[in-house]
Design an enzyme around this catalytic site. Sequence first.
Site, PDB file in Angstrom:
ATOM      1  N   TRP A   1       0.826  -1.216   0.000  1.00 35.76           N
ATOM      2  CA  TRP A   1       0.000   0.000   0.000  1.00 35.76           C
ATOM      3  C   TRP A   1       0.860   1.267   0.000  1.00 35.76           C
ATOM      4  O   TRP A   1       1.860   1.336   0.719  1.00 35.76           O
ATOM      5  CB  TRP A   1      -0.860  -0.014   1.262  1.00 35.76           C
TER       6      TRP A   1
ATOM      7  N   ASN B   1       0.171   5.720   0.237  1.00 38.08           N
ATOM      8  CA  ASN B   1      -0.710   6.884   0.134  1.00 38.08           C
ATOM      9  C   ASN B   1       0.125   8.139  -0.049  1.00 38.08           C
ATOM     10  O   ASN B   1       0.996   8.125  -0.940  1.00 38.08           O
ATOM     11  CB  ASN B   1      -1.784   6.929   1.237  1.00 38.08           C
ATOM     12  N   ASP B   2      -0.103   9.185   0.697  1.00 44.61           N
ATOM     13  CA  ASP B   2       0.462  10.510   0.396  1.00 44.61           C
ATOM     14  C   ASP B   2       1.895  10.538  -0.151  1.00 44.61           C
ATOM     15  O   ASP B   2       2.768   9.855   0.385  1.00 44.61           O
ATOM     16  CB  ASP B   2       0.539  11.359   1.673  1.00 44.61           C
TER      17      ASP B   2
ATOM     18  N   PHE C   1       4.449   9.200   9.801  1.00 43.89           N
ATOM     19  CA  PHE C   1       3.412   9.812   8.982  1.00 43.89           C
ATOM     20  C   PHE C   1       4.022  10.855   8.032  1.00 43.89           C
ATOM     21  O   PHE C   1       5.219  11.092   8.015  1.00 43.89           O
ATOM     22  CB  PHE C   1       2.336  10.442   9.881  1.00 43.89           C
ATOM     23  N   SER C   2       3.145  11.523   7.297  1.00 40.91           N
ATOM     24  CA  SER C   2       3.605  12.378   6.202  1.00 40.91           C
ATOM     25  C   SER C   2       4.496  13.531   6.641  1.00 40.91           C
ATOM     26  O   SER C   2       4.439  13.985   7.780  1.00 40.91           O
ATOM     27  CB  SER C   2       2.400  12.948   5.461  1.00 40.91           C
TER      28      SER C   2
ATOM     29  N   ARG D   1      -0.031  17.200  12.443  1.00 38.37           N
ATOM     30  CA  ARG D   1       0.818  16.367  11.568  1.00 38.37           C
ATOM     31  C   ARG D   1       1.098  16.983  10.187  1.00 38.37           C
ATOM     32  O   ARG D   1       0.544  18.008   9.828  1.00 38.37           O
ATOM     33  CB  ARG D   1       0.176  14.991  11.381  1.00 38.37           C
TER      34      ARG D   1
ATOM     35  N   GLU E   1      -5.114  18.472   6.621  1.00 42.75           N
ATOM     36  CA  GLU E   1      -3.952  17.600   6.462  1.00 42.75           C
ATOM     37  C   GLU E   1      -3.041  18.125   5.344  1.00 42.75           C
ATOM     38  O   GLU E   1      -3.461  18.880   4.479  1.00 42.75           O
ATOM     39  CB  GLU E   1      -4.417  16.185   6.087  1.00 42.75           C
TER      40      GLU E   1
END
Length: 486
Positions: free
Chosen positions: A35, A37-38, A97-98, A164, A219
């Site tokens: 997977w 994402n961003d 995280f991002s 975040r 976000e």
Amino acid sequence: MSRLLDDAQVYQEEHAGLVPDSQRPAFHVSAPVGWINDPNGWSVYKGEYHLFFQYHPYDTHWGPMHWGHVITKDFVKWERLPVALAPDMEYDAQGCFSGSAVEHEGRHILLYTGVCEKTVNGRKEMIQAQCVATGDGVVYTKADKNPVITPQMLPEGCNIHDFRDPKIWRKDGVYYALIGSKNQKNDGQVVIFRSEDLRQWSYVSSLDRSEKKYGGMWECPDLFELDGKDVLIISPQFMEADGLEFHNGNGTLCIIGRIDEQYRMCRETLQAVDYGLDFYAPQTLKTADGRRVMIAWMQSWDNHITPEQFAWSGVMCFPRVLTLADGRLCQYPVREIEAYRRNRFVKSLTITEGETCSDLISGRQIDLILKLTWTDCSRFEISLACGRNKYTKVVYEPEKSLITFDRTHAGFHRDVICTRTMKVSPFHQNMEIRILMDKYTVELFADGGRYAMSSLIYTDLSCEGICFSADGESCFTVEKYDMEIS
Ligand code: FRU
């Protein structure tokens, strides 16, 4: 190297090769395995473009976040690098995280959100705090003093749980970070911190906020100068639909204006970034020749449509150059793509009412530029990925200035959202609709990039027909290329 990082890297190398090239996009970044994402850390370092991404290699669904890593020299051909970050420290044990990246004095500096679980007053809570890692373009080391920006450093009134996705930049010898946040009433905002040494940070301001209009948590913020304006891009959660501009759920928002001396945004215009079904969390970088280039995750949090049999899930949009025109953010595929165009096809056509033109062109890896020069129709339709009763439609309604993307018949067997409509400029004599397709991705740019729409289809690759039809006489030019990446 930590055990977790090592494991992820070994897993990536053992499994990425098992995904056949024929099953993944050719000129878009896709998950090596598992997977993604961003986009994260989208930056220039030592003359190359680096892209990191939220990554869970072990499953095609979201899980403990690592940072995957690829590089490119031309935005088209990408090279896979070792996994850059794993959730291997106490302060990021629940995920890296991002975040973003900046180059300074030969070092590649990453600022990301470390997520960990703590027990506070007998209850388990997730803590999000900002952390630094530095590297040489391949290997990254987390700083000793992490986390460097904690939720306790936020002023009163801010929610301390959602904090975040820092965007870092350097100006006049100072580092700045723009961080996604919300207040105690769940109203989204973005806050700025500053630092001279990456260790000591202090709060500067709340740059802009939702005021109950533009969603909850904001976000993945980005901030940059473009043609003399300040442009803020954010990806709010929990948006409420507003006409054709915003849809429910996670959206992307662009605010154009000027930042004042107190580091507050004075808004001039506000718009969605992309009107498609699959577009989120864009980030930008500036190239050596001064172009502002955006990339985004081309998937929706709420419509997980990756076919079950795929070993990968997640693709990035094709990088787009940003400009401003008439107060709008415009986006257009980077020109580097032109070097990979093959089999040029150009033809001017007139079709009459009810006529369908279906044997002109075909393909699923294409750059298609359509120019409508004159029309007497109320619906002009382009059908893509056609075959075996499957098709995806782009419907242009010149009188209403609307473009609708419709993947209802793309071959889904689940109840996913399939259509979205956007308002575009009034018809004029050179109305352009450009469509980039890379097997499963459909990116549409209308009127020279003033309006963009990005969506996924997972129609079987044998369906590659392209048809044009209209309910009134229409004159248009078709220019089409196959995209060949060797
Ligand atoms: C946005 C987001 C970010 C977070 C990341 C986690 O899509 O929710 O806010 O950092 O994904 O993977």
